[in-house]
Design an enzyme around this catalytic site. Sequence first.
Site, mmCIF file in Angstrom:
data_model
loop_
_atom_site.group_PDB
_atom_site.id
_atom_site.type_symbol
_atom_site.label_atom_id
_atom_site.label_comp_id
_atom_site.label_asym_id
_atom_site.label_seq_id
_atom_site.Cartn_x
_atom_site.Cartn_y
_atom_site.Cartn_z
ATOM 1 N N ASP A 91 62.050 -21.146 35.633
ATOM 2 C CA ASP A 91 63.483 -20.895 35.505
ATOM 3 C C ASP A 91 64.111 -20.553 36.863
ATOM 4 O O ASP A 91 63.678 -19.603 37.522
ATOM 5 C CB ASP A 91 63.674 -19.732 34.523
ATOM 6 C CG ASP A 91 65.110 -19.584 34.072
ATOM 7 O OD1 ASP A 91 66.026 -20.048 34.780
ATOM 8 O OD2 ASP A 91 65.320 -18.994 33.000
ATOM 9 N N ASP A 114 72.484 -30.048 32.768
ATOM 10 C CA ASP A 114 72.646 -30.340 31.333
ATOM 11 C C ASP A 114 74.039 -29.894 30.888
ATOM 12 O O ASP A 114 74.397 -28.721 31.077
ATOM 13 C CB ASP A 114 71.580 -29.584 30.523
ATOM 14 C CG ASP A 114 70.173 -30.001 30.934
ATOM 15 O OD1 ASP A 114 69.897 -31.209 30.957
ATOM 16 O OD2 ASP A 114 69.364 -29.106 31.253
ATOM 17 N N LYS A 118 78.666 -29.270 23.192
ATOM 18 C CA LYS A 118 79.289 -28.563 22.061
ATOM 19 C C LYS A 118 79.805 -27.195 22.520
ATOM 20 O O LYS A 118 79.089 -26.473 23.222
ATOM 21 C CB LYS A 118 78.276 -28.354 20.932
ATOM 22 C CG LYS A 118 77.890 -29.643 20.233
ATOM 23 C CD LYS A 118 76.920 -29.368 19.112
ATOM 24 C CE LYS A 118 76.492 -30.697 18.510
ATOM 25 N NZ LYS A 118 75.224 -30.633 17.805
ATOM 26 N N ASP A 150 79.002 -35.483 35.374
ATOM 27 C CA ASP A 150 79.779 -36.587 34.783
ATOM 28 C C ASP A 150 80.351 -36.143 33.436
ATOM 29 O O ASP A 150 80.780 -36.984 32.646
ATOM 30 C CB ASP A 150 78.918 -37.850 34.614
ATOM 31 C CG ASP A 150 77.722 -37.630 33.715
ATOM 32 O OD1 ASP A 150 77.307 -36.464 33.528
ATOM 33 O OD2 ASP A 150 77.191 -38.627 33.183
ATOM 34 N N THR A 180 70.486 -39.792 42.044
ATOM 35 C CA THR A 180 69.387 -39.245 41.232
ATOM 36 C C THR A 180 69.252 -40.034 39.930
ATOM 37 O O THR A 180 70.073 -40.907 39.630
ATOM 38 C CB THR A 180 69.683 -37.773 40.885
ATOM 39 O OG1 THR A 180 70.879 -37.762 40.083
ATOM 40 C CG2 THR A 180 69.870 -36.912 42.102
HETATM 41 C C1 LIG Z 1 70.270 -33.381 33.345
HETATM 42 S S1 LIG Z 1 68.905 -32.963 34.332
HETATM 43 C C2 LIG Z 1 69.425 -33.468 35.966
HETATM 44 C C3 LIG Z 1 68.275 -33.613 36.903
HETATM 45 C C4 LIG Z 1 68.598 -34.055 38.327
HETATM 46 N N1 LIG Z 1 69.353 -33.053 39.035
HETATM 47 C C5 LIG Z 1 69.321 -35.368 38.362
HETATM 48 O O1 LIG Z 1 70.479 -35.416 38.846
HETATM 49 O O2 LIG Z 1 68.721 -36.369 37.929
HETATM 50 C C6 LIG Z 1 69.031 -31.198 34.445
HETATM 51 C C7 LIG Z 1 67.742 -30.541 34.881
HETATM 52 O O3 LIG Z 1 67.960 -29.146 35.037
HETATM 53 C C8 LIG Z 1 66.800 -28.471 34.581
HETATM 54 N N2 LIG Z 1 67.176 -27.082 34.264
HETATM 55 C C9 LIG Z 1 68.077 -26.667 33.365
HETATM 56 N N3 LIG Z 1 68.170 -25.319 33.364
HETATM 57 C C10 LIG Z 1 67.284 -24.889 34.304
HETATM 58 C C11 LIG Z 1 66.909 -23.599 34.778
HETATM 59 N N4 LIG Z 1 67.460 -22.474 34.288
HETATM 60 N N5 LIG Z 1 65.982 -23.521 35.748
HETATM 61 C C12 LIG Z 1 65.406 -24.641 36.246
HETATM 62 N N6 LIG Z 1 65.726 -25.889 35.831
HETATM 63 C C13 LIG Z 1 66.657 -26.006 34.874
HETATM 64 C C14 LIG Z 1 66.327 -29.290 33.388
HETATM 65 O O4 LIG Z 1 64.965 -29.062 33.095
HETATM 66 C C15 LIG Z 1 66.596 -30.707 33.873
HETATM 67 O O5 LIG Z 1 65.483 -31.263 34.535
#
Ligand SMILES: C[S@@+](CC[C@H](N)C(=O)[O-])C[C@H]1O[C@@H](n2cnc3c(N)ncnc32)[C@H](O)[C@@H]1O
Length: 204
Positions: A91, A114, A118, A150, A180
């Site tokens: 994390d 992410d 919602k 986006d 990415t």
């Molecule tokens: C939608 S993906 C985007 C990944 C990358 N940045 C890209 O542009 O392709 C979001 C990433 O954030 C990570 N993530 C979300 N919350 C996190 C946290 N608290 N600590 C570490 N990683 C986190 C997820 O596991 C995921 O791999």
Amino acid sequence: MSAKREFALKQYLPHLEISQLERPIDLCHVLARDEIVIDLGSGMGDHTTQLAADNTHLGVLAIDVHTVGLCELSEFVAINKLENVRTHHGDGLDVLNGWLLPESISEVHILFPDPWPKARHHKRRLLQPNVVEKIIQVLRPGGVLRFVTDDANYYEHAMEILCANQSLIQDASAWDVPLTTYHRRALRLGNVINSISFRKLASS
Ligand SMILES: C[S@@+](CC[C@H](N)C(=O)[O-])C[C@H]1O[C@@H](n2cnc3c(N)ncnc32)[C@H](O)[C@@H]1O
């Protein structure tokens, strides 16, 4: 998980991990670099690997809970003998909670986090006022937080939080959004991509 990724997880990733280092961690010292960039939510690792390979004078810390992406990243780092990458497989909020030397980071990049679309899930979004405060604590004066999404609603949410913060000022200088996995997906879907940067004020 494939045998190749299993191998990377056991043989490569442990050498990059920062969790066992004495805190507060001075990544400039650890990586012998003057500037450190954090890729928070590094996903498949495309941004970290590109940034680190193209800019060997920078140190890059990739943080993600996602195991597969960090396996790919650690394999790339090992094969290409990159010496300027570290990771946290876990994390990112833990890292921001006192692991790092205050005011030691040049840039924090949050690319396509992410969106949790919602309304009842908005509180799960990574970018929240308290998280921005933690980021400000690790950024150097003049350091930059870059955020790309986006998702139109997440963009508004981020702008609201960042504009309200008295320690930050919007930075309008041009920045090429890294290509990415999620950036490619957004392009395929024809989504509008919003990229914003905020600079930490010198006197904050
Ligand atoms: C939608 S993906 C985007 C990944 C990358 N940045 C890209 O542009 O392709 C979001 C990433 O954030 C990570 N993530 C979300 N919350 C996190 C946290 N608290 N600590 C570490 N990683 C986190 C997820 O596991 C995921 O791999």
